[in-house]
Write a protein that holds these residues in place. Structure first.
Motif, short mmCIF file in Angstrom:
data_model
loop_
_atom_site.label_atom_id
_atom_site.label_comp_id
_atom_site.label_asym_id
_atom_site.label_seq_id
_atom_site.Cartn_x
_atom_site.Cartn_y
_atom_site.Cartn_z
N LEU A 15 30.20 20.13 25.28
CA LEU A 15 29.24 19.03 25.12
C LEU A 15 27.84 19.53 24.78
CD1 LEU A 15 30.41 16.51 27.84
CD2 LEU A 15 30.57 16.28 25.36
N PHE A 16 27.41 20.63 25.40
CA PHE A 16 26.07 21.13 25.09
C PHE A 16 26.01 21.77 23.71
CE2 PHE A 16 24.97 20.45 29.56
CZ PHE A 16 23.78 19.77 29.36
N LEU A 17 27.09 22.36 23.25
CA LEU A 17 27.10 22.83 21.86
C LEU A 17 26.97 21.63 20.92
CD1 LEU A 17 29.87 25.59 21.90
CD2 LEU A 17 27.41 25.92 21.55
N TYR A 18 27.72 20.57 21.21
CA TYR A 18 27.67 19.36 20.38
C TYR A 18 26.28 18.71 20.44
CZ TYR A 18 28.29 14.54 18.97
OH TYR A 18 28.13 13.32 18.37
N TYR A 19 25.78 18.44 21.65
CA TYR A 19 24.48 17.78 21.78
C TYR A 19 23.35 18.65 21.25
CZ TYR A 19 26.32 13.87 24.51
OH TYR A 19 27.00 12.75 24.91
N GLY A 20 23.44 19.94 21.47
CA GLY A 20 22.40 20.83 20.96
C GLY A 20 22.34 20.80 19.44
#
Length: 118
Positions: A15-20
Motif C-alpha cells: 500500500l505504501f508503494l502504491y500510495y507513495g
C-alpha cells in the motif's frame, strides 16, 4: 500472531508503494494536498512513503531500519488522520490512514517485542 505480522507487513509495503507512487504522479492526490494546504510537501510525502515501504522490506534483515520505517509511517499516518479530522472529512476518507497507522503501530510493537524476547 506471526501470521498477522507477516500479513500486516506485506499489506503495508504494497500500500505504501502504491500510495507513495500515486502521491508523486496522481492529479487526485495533488488536489488533496492542495485542499489540505500542504501542497509543498507532496513530493516529500510520496518519497517518504516509498522509502518507508522499502525500509519495511529491508528491515526484515536490519531490525533498526524496520523500527525507523514502521515508526515513521505510523507518525505520518497519525498526521494525516489529524489533518482529515481537522478538515472534518467523512470517516470513509479518514479510515484508510487510520487503518495504516494502526497496522504500522502493530508492526512496530510486534518487532520491538520480538527483539526484546530472549
Amino acid at each position: 500472531m506471526a501470521v498477522a505480522y507477516q500479513v500486516s507487513l506485506s499489506l503495508s509495503i504494497l500500500l505504501f508503494l502504491y500510495y507513495g507512487w500515486s502521491c508523486l504522479s496522481s492529479d487526485v492526490l495533488r488536489a488533496e494536498f492542495e485542499r489540505f494546504g500542504v501542497s509543498r510537501f507532496r513530493i516529500l510525502a510520496g518519497t517518504l512513503e516509498i522509502l518507508g515501504a522499502v525500509g519495511l522490506l529491508v528491515g526484515q534483515f536490519l531490525q533498526p531500519v524496520l523500527f525507523l520505517s514502521a515508526g515513521g509511517l505510523t507518525v505520518m499516518m497519525a498526521l494525516v488522520v489529524a489533518m482529515r479530522v481537522r478538515l472534518r472529512d467523512p470517516i470513509t476518507e479518514t479510515l484508510p490512514a487510520l487503518v495504516l497507522m494502526l497496522v504500522n503501530l502493530f508492526i512496530l510493537m510486534f518487532a520491538l517485542r520480538a527483539a526484546a524476547a530472549p
